[in-house]
Design an enzyme around this catalytic site. Structure first.
Site, mmCIF file in Angstrom:
data_model
loop_
_atom_site.group_PDB
_atom_site.id
_atom_site.type_symbol
_atom_site.label_atom_id
_atom_site.label_comp_id
_atom_site.label_asym_id
_atom_site.label_seq_id
_atom_site.Cartn_x
_atom_site.Cartn_y
_atom_site.Cartn_z
ATOM 1 N N CYS A 126 0.859 -1.192 0.000
ATOM 2 C CA CYS A 126 0.000 0.000 0.000
ATOM 3 C C CYS A 126 0.889 1.234 0.000
ATOM 4 C CB CYS A 126 -0.904 -0.041 1.245
ATOM 5 S SG CYS A 126 -1.799 1.492 1.547
ATOM 6 N N CYS A 129 -0.035 4.028 2.368
ATOM 7 C CA CYS A 129 0.254 3.756 3.779
ATOM 8 C C CYS A 129 1.742 3.860 4.077
ATOM 9 C CB CYS A 129 -0.180 2.338 4.165
ATOM 10 S SG CYS A 129 -1.783 1.856 3.546
ATOM 11 N N ASP A 130 2.562 3.287 3.221
ATOM 12 C CA ASP A 130 3.938 3.012 3.626
ATOM 13 C C ASP A 130 5.022 3.753 2.855
ATOM 14 O OD1 ASP A 130 3.021 1.302 5.531
ATOM 15 O OD2 ASP A 130 3.192 -0.495 4.307
HETATM 16 C C1 LIG Z 1 0.733 -5.185 4.664
HETATM 17 C C2 LIG Z 1 -0.367 -4.149 4.716
HETATM 18 C C3 LIG Z 1 -0.120 -2.931 5.329
HETATM 19 C C4 LIG Z 1 -1.131 -1.978 5.392
HETATM 20 N N1 LIG Z 1 -0.860 -0.789 6.016
HETATM 21 C C5 LIG Z 1 -1.853 0.112 6.154
HETATM 22 C C6 LIG Z 1 -1.610 1.323 6.890
HETATM 23 O O1 LIG Z 1 -0.517 1.569 7.396
HETATM 24 N N2 LIG Z 1 -2.659 2.197 7.010
HETATM 25 C C7 LIG Z 1 -3.888 1.962 6.456
HETATM 26 O O2 LIG Z 1 -4.795 2.786 6.625
HETATM 27 N N3 LIG Z 1 -4.135 0.826 5.754
HETATM 28 C C8 LIG Z 1 -3.146 -0.097 5.600
HETATM 29 N N4 LIG Z 1 -3.380 -1.254 4.891
HETATM 30 C C9 LIG Z 1 -4.718 -1.448 4.299
HETATM 31 C C10 LIG Z 1 -5.700 -1.902 5.392
HETATM 32 O O3 LIG Z 1 -5.130 -2.975 6.094
HETATM 33 C C11 LIG Z 1 -7.036 -2.302 4.761
HETATM 34 O O4 LIG Z 1 -7.562 -1.173 4.090
HETATM 35 C C12 LIG Z 1 -8.025 -2.767 5.818
HETATM 36 O O5 LIG Z 1 -7.504 -3.814 6.588
HETATM 37 C C13 LIG Z 1 -9.328 -3.238 5.161
HETATM 38 O O6 LIG Z 1 -10.191 -3.652 6.174
HETATM 39 P P1 LIG Z 1 -11.441 -4.615 5.874
HETATM 40 O O7 LIG Z 1 -12.015 -4.914 7.212
HETATM 41 O O8 LIG Z 1 -12.297 -4.018 4.845
HETATM 42 O O9 LIG Z 1 -10.847 -5.924 5.211
HETATM 43 P P2 LIG Z 1 -9.672 -6.897 5.636
HETATM 44 O O10 LIG Z 1 -8.690 -6.224 6.522
HETATM 45 O O11 LIG Z 1 -9.204 -7.477 4.348
HETATM 46 O O12 LIG Z 1 -10.399 -8.026 6.508
HETATM 47 C C14 LIG Z 1 -11.197 -8.993 5.898
HETATM 48 C C15 LIG Z 1 -11.716 -9.948 6.955
HETATM 49 O O13 LIG Z 1 -12.616 -10.863 6.328
HETATM 50 C C16 LIG Z 1 -12.327 -12.163 6.775
HETATM 51 N N5 LIG Z 1 -12.824 -13.129 5.781
HETATM 52 C C17 LIG Z 1 -12.407 -13.371 4.519
HETATM 53 N N6 LIG Z 1 -13.113 -14.352 3.957
HETATM 54 C C18 LIG Z 1 -14.034 -14.741 4.887
HETATM 55 C C19 LIG Z 1 -15.058 -15.731 4.931
HETATM 56 N N7 LIG Z 1 -15.306 -16.534 3.900
HETATM 57 N N8 LIG Z 1 -15.791 -15.864 6.071
HETATM 58 C C20 LIG Z 1 -15.569 -15.055 7.136
HETATM 59 N N9 LIG Z 1 -14.621 -14.091 7.145
HETATM 60 C C21 LIG Z 1 -13.862 -13.953 6.035
HETATM 61 C C22 LIG Z 1 -10.819 -12.173 6.981
HETATM 62 O O14 LIG Z 1 -10.428 -13.227 7.844
HETATM 63 C C23 LIG Z 1 -10.636 -10.804 7.630
HETATM 64 O O15 LIG Z 1 -10.896 -10.894 9.009
HETATM 65 C C24 LIG Z 1 -2.401 -2.233 4.796
HETATM 66 C C25 LIG Z 1 -2.635 -3.462 4.159
HETATM 67 C C26 LIG Z 1 -1.640 -4.419 4.119
HETATM 68 C C27 LIG Z 1 -1.898 -5.743 3.453
#
Ligand SMILES: Cc1cc2nc3c(=O)[nH]c(=O)nc-3n(C[C@H](O)[C@H](O)[C@H](O)COP(=O)(O)OP(=O)(O)OC[C@H]3O[C@@H](n4cnc5c(N)ncnc54)[C@H](O)[C@@H]3O)c2cc1C
Length: 242
Positions: A126, A129-130
């Site tokens: 990202c 973010c980084d």
């Molecule tokens: C390495 C990395 C670093 C990042 N750094 C930053 C940062 O510094 N600042 C920032 O703002 N953003 C950062 N991001 C982006 C941020 O992490 C995401 O925007 C955020 O986590 C999205 O949240 P979400 O809840 O929509 O989805 P996700 O975080 O993708 O969570 C999805 C959830 O759904 C669950 N899931 C999936 N399939 C199923 C299923 N079939 N049944 C039940 N549950 C399921 C997963 O287990 C998980 O718990 C980073 C991302 C990454 C990968």
């Protein structure tokens, strides 16, 4: 609630605090993508930054404080047309009056050694973010068709090895929508066609990166998780009693 990333956990906090009986099916990654990084510098309220796992733990503890319950399992099938809505976790059937789907995205991987171990510790996905953490440092951006860190000059075919302080993987994302296939309209890449919080199915709401092709941040995911829970509460209040 499907998903325990920032969106699902924020939705759980609002739903539970709104006195809904709230169950979060966590899926494979409790805490979501943010639990994969060791430093989050842009989430409000943490002026010195915070580790991803700590931020995730705090989100979860906050939802638990209001009574949200958690099932550490993956939803394998859903039926959004039935009443109540049905969710299967393997053989186990769960029923809900309303459902928030916040299953997020998975970044594509190169499949090279060290990639997962160094994610959030030199390998990043990202730029928003980084990138700032690598100011004045040398970063290799992997994207536009490259498939290795090792580089091949597309004109000469020469292969070289580049030393770098960081590697930005910009090779794309897969939306975690396989369980929605046949339930909601998806495009050929698996993205939900109607990108809004309202899924178009009664009582089913969407949140987080799952419906976000542009920002994909913790703050924006928390925002749509909050909105989805408030929509679910309003929708449940407006329903005729059963
Ligand atoms: C390495 C990395 C670093 C990042 N750094 C930053 C940062 O510094 N600042 C920032 O703002 N953003 C950062 N991001 C982006 C941020 O992490 C995401 O925007 C955020 O986590 C999205 O949240 P979400 O809840 O929509 O989805 P996700 O975080 O993708 O969570 C999805 C959830 O759904 C669950 N899931 C999936 N399939 C199923 C299923 N079939 N049944 C039940 N549950 C399921 C997963 O287990 C998980 O718990 C980073 C991302 C990454 C990968």
């Amino acid at each position: 609630m499907l998903g325990a990333g920032p969106a699902g956990l924020t939705a759980a906090l609002y739903a539970a605090r709104g006195k809904l009986k709230t169950l979060v099916v966590t899926g494979p990654m409790v805490g979501g993508q943010i639990a994969l990084t060791n430093h989050v510098d842009n989430y409000p309220g943490f002026p010195d930054g915070v580790s991803g796992p700590e931020l995730s733990d705090r989100f979860k503890a906050h939802a638990e404080r209001f009574g949200a319950e958690f099932l550490d399992a993956e939803a394998t099938k859903i039926d959004l047309a039935s009443r109540p809505i049905r969710v299967w976790v393997g053989e186990k059937l769960l029923e809900a009056k309303a459902l928030i789907v916040a299953t997020g995205m998975t970044h594509k991987r190169l499949g090279v050694p060290g990639e997962d171990r160094l994610l959030g510790r030199g390998v990043f996905v990202c730029a928003t973010c980084d990138a700032i953490l690598y100011e004045d440092k040398k970063v290799v951006v992997v994207g536009g068709g490259d498939s290795a860190v090792r580089l091949r000059n597309l004109k000469t075919g020469e292969v070289s090895v580049e030393d770098a302080d960081g590697v930005l993987l910009a090779i794309g994302w897969d939306p975690n929508t396989s369980i929605l296939r046949g339930q909601l309209d998806l495009d050929e890449l698996g993205y939900i066609k109607s990108d809004g919080i309202d899924s178009g199915k009664p009582g089913v709401f969407l949140a987080g990166d799952l419906i976000d092709r542009k920002y994909r941040q913790v703050a924006t995911s928390c925002g749509s998780g909050c909105a989805a829970a408030l929509e679910a509460i309003t929708w449940l209040e407006g329903r005729p009693a059963e």
